[in-house]
Enzyme design. Structure first.
Site, PDB file in Angstrom:
ATOM      1  N   GLY A  19       0.829  -1.200   0.000  1.00  0.00           N
ATOM      2  CA  GLY A  19       0.000   0.000   0.000  1.00  0.00           C
ATOM      3  C   GLY A  19       0.861   1.247   0.000  1.00  0.00           C
ATOM      4  O   GLY A  19       2.026   1.224   0.404  1.00  0.00           O
ATOM      5  N   GLY A  21       0.720   5.746   0.561  1.00  0.00           N
ATOM      6  CA  GLY A  21      -0.032   6.882   1.064  1.00  0.00           C
ATOM      7  C   GLY A  21       0.812   8.135   1.011  1.00  0.00           C
ATOM      8  O   GLY A  21       1.937   8.141   0.499  1.00  0.00           O
ATOM      9  N   MET A  23       2.250   9.698   3.408  1.00  0.00           N
ATOM     10  CA  MET A  23       3.403   9.726   4.295  1.00  0.00           C
ATOM     11  C   MET A  23       4.452   8.688   3.944  1.00  0.00           C
ATOM     12  O   MET A  23       5.618   8.832   4.306  1.00  0.00           O
ATOM     13  CB  MET A  23       2.958   9.519   5.745  1.00  0.00           C
ATOM     14  CG  MET A  23       2.182  10.686   6.328  1.00  0.00           C
ATOM     15  SD  MET A  23       1.815  10.416   8.066  1.00  0.00           S
ATOM     16  CE  MET A  23       3.474  10.305   8.741  1.00  0.00           C
ATOM     17  N   GLY A  24       4.056   7.635   3.251  1.00  0.00           N
ATOM     18  CA  GLY A  24       5.015   6.590   2.942  1.00  0.00           C
ATOM     19  C   GLY A  24       4.367   5.405   2.283  1.00  0.00           C
ATOM     20  O   GLY A  24       3.251   5.500   1.750  1.00  0.00           O
ATOM     21  N   VAL A  26       3.936   0.852   2.441  1.00  0.00           N
ATOM     22  CA  VAL A  26       4.041  -0.381   3.218  1.00  0.00           C
ATOM     23  C   VAL A  26       4.359  -1.514   2.246  1.00  0.00           C
ATOM     24  O   VAL A  26       3.700  -1.653   1.208  1.00  0.00           O
ATOM     25  CB  VAL A  26       2.752  -0.689   4.003  1.00  0.00           C
ATOM     26  CG1 VAL A  26       2.905  -1.982   4.794  1.00  0.00           C
ATOM     27  CG2 VAL A  26       2.412   0.460   4.940  1.00  0.00           C
ATOM     28  N   LYS A  41       7.014  -0.744   6.980  1.00  0.00           N
ATOM     29  CA  LYS A  41       6.452   0.588   6.802  1.00  0.00           C
ATOM     30  C   LYS A  41       7.615   1.567   6.630  1.00  0.00           C
ATOM     31  O   LYS A  41       8.475   1.684   7.499  1.00  0.00           O
ATOM     32  CB  LYS A  41       5.609   0.962   8.023  1.00  0.00           C
ATOM     33  CG  LYS A  41       4.860   2.269   7.920  1.00  0.00           C
ATOM     34  CD  LYS A  41       3.970   2.434   9.145  1.00  0.00           C
ATOM     35  CE  LYS A  41       3.145   3.703   9.097  1.00  0.00           C
ATOM     36  NZ  LYS A  41       2.259   3.826  10.289  1.00  0.00           N
ATOM     37  N   ASP A 135      -6.522   7.989  17.370  1.00  0.00           N
ATOM     38  CA  ASP A 135      -6.934   7.976  15.960  1.00  0.00           C
ATOM     39  C   ASP A 135      -7.706   6.698  15.645  1.00  0.00           C
ATOM     40  O   ASP A 135      -7.471   6.042  14.627  1.00  0.00           O
ATOM     41  CB  ASP A 135      -5.719   8.109  15.041  1.00  0.00           C
ATOM     42  CG  ASP A 135      -6.103   8.543  13.625  1.00  0.00           C
ATOM     43  OD1 ASP A 135      -7.202   9.105  13.459  1.00  0.00           O
ATOM     44  OD2 ASP A 135      -5.308   8.338  12.693  1.00  0.00           O
TER      45      ASP A 135
END
Length: 428
Positions: A19, A21, A23-24, A26, A41, A135
């Site tokens: 995956g 996103g 921010m980074g 995986v 990650k 969160d």
């Protein structure tokens, strides 16, 4: 970012992307020497070098290392390699609760409550260690299939609180502190948190599991935040009239969604026991088609709620004349009158001591400064600022700047009446 076949940290060979996103990314990787497959990650280099983000990433590793529970992922390693911050974790297979909701909508009561009970077990262990997740949302709940049944894994402890000093420092640096649709009122205000904030977030999740819609659907993020701060949670019947859910179950969920932390369950164990008691009772739910819940959310409109009556005999309510007869000012005057208030139009030079409340429409940043100046006058009644709900800077400026309240535009008669009535009572 690492390529397939590349070795990260001299011990993790990247096998494939799982995956990506903002921010980074995986990856699935093999831990060399052990042959163990892990979830790796990795943060983007520009994110890793930004102030505070490396600390957040390291904090997630520390939290997961401390929290050893079947409902949390196990952390194996953490490090920095060629500018890449990486975290090696247990590799899980399955899907998120968010994906499940998108596909199936509202879940049967036993399944929805059972999932919440599992999350509460993880929260109980985390809170005992002083860890607040901050969160909790469907996207951070992962479902795995096991011979003994479905198991929930709580993911993404990147915003978790390990200590008050760290929490304050990161907040001052402007770090994101949660997801507005699932944040408790005290979290939205930036106040100190305890485990009851996570219970509020779980209450939002359970509400969605049971009804297929979130407590405040189809709203901008800032408007959702304002709703969690001030608006009552719609009842199950308002959210989904065709569903039949027990009053006792609704009472447990609504208790978790109380605005004040002290009105919620004392801790995760108490809420878990309440839900287990509900599971022990007979239940029934109206039949429904798969996939009609969460997918319907974008088409929903706010539910009608009876408008509360304004304070009988309350002092007049005023609208600042500089904004009248603008379209927004006219609408506000007419709305107040329609809600049963005695309305006056005043200027900043008029005496204000006989007024029950003063409303200022935000038409530019100078309106916030004007409202604050009026609120500081010794003869001023409670001052409310009316402005766009998606202007988060304006919302927070009003709530932190000495004003009594913020009224989002477009106007909601229920919200307007409730807030102005509270202001009148305060003046008395």
């Amino acid at each position: 970012m690492p390529r397939v076949g590349q070795v990260v940290g001299e011990r993790f060979r990247v096998l494939r992307v799982l995956g990506q996103g903002g921010m980074g990314s995986v990856y699935e990787a093999e831990q060399l020497g052990l042959g163990r497959h892990v979830a790796l990650k990795v943060m983007h280099p520009h994110i890793a070098s930004a102030p505070g983000f490396a600390e957040r990433f390291q904090r997630e590793a520390q939290v997961l290392a401390r929290l050893r529970h079947p409902g949390s992922v196990e952390v194996y390693d953490y490090g920095l390699d060629a500018g890449f911050l990486f975290l090696a974790m247990e590799l899980v297979s399955g899907e998120t609760v968010e994906s499940l909701l998108l596909r199936e909508g509202a879940l049967p009561v036993p399944r929805a409550v059972g999932l919440a009970v599992q999350v509460l077990e993880v929260l109980e262990a985390a809170h005992t260690l002083g860890i607040i997740h901050r969160d909790l949302k469907p996207a951070n709940l992962f479902l795995e299939s096991h011979p003994g049944g479905e198991r929930v894994k709580l993911l993404d402890f990147g915003l978790a609180v390990l200590g008050g000093e760290l929490n304050v420092r990161l907040t001052q640096e402007g770090m994101a502190v949660g997801t507005p649709g699932f944040m408790s009122p005290e979290q939205l205000r930036g106040l100190p948190l305890d485990g009851r904030s996570d219970l509020y977030s779980l209450g939002c999740v359970l509400y969605e599991l049971l009804t297929g819609v979130s407590p405040f659907p189809v709203m901008a993020s800032a408007e959702v935040a304002v709703a969690h701060l001030y608006k009552p949670i719609p009842s199950f019947r308002e959210a989904r009239p065709e569903l039949s859910l027990s009053e006792r179950l609704e009472a447990v969920v609504m208790k978790a969604l109380e605005k004040l932390p002290e009105a919620r369950p004392a801790d995760a164990a108490a809420m878990r026991q309440d839900l287990l008691a509900v599971l022990a009772e007979p239940w029934e739910s109206a039949p429904r088609k798969r996939g009609e819940g969460k997918k319907m959310e974008r088409g929903l409109v706010p539910h009608a709620v009876p408008v509360p009556s304004p304070a009988v005999g309350g002092a007049p309510v005023a609208v600042l004349s500089e904004l009248h007869p603008s379209a927004a000012g006219n609408t506000l005057v007419m709305s107040l009158a329609a809600c049963g208030f005695q309305v006056k139009v005043v200027s900043a030079e008029d005496p204000l001591q006989e007024l029950g409340a003063l409303l200022v429409v935000a038409e530019g940043r100078e309106s916030l400064a004007r409202a604050r100046a009026l609120a500081a006058r010794p003869d001023s009644p409670p001052v409310l600022l009316c402005g766009p709900a998606d202007d988060w800077e304006l919302v927070t400026g009003a709530l932190e700047g000495g004003l009594f309240d913020f009224v989002p535009l477009p106007l909601d008669p229920n919200d307007l009446t409730r807030k102005v009535s509270r202001a009148q009572k305060l003046k008395r």
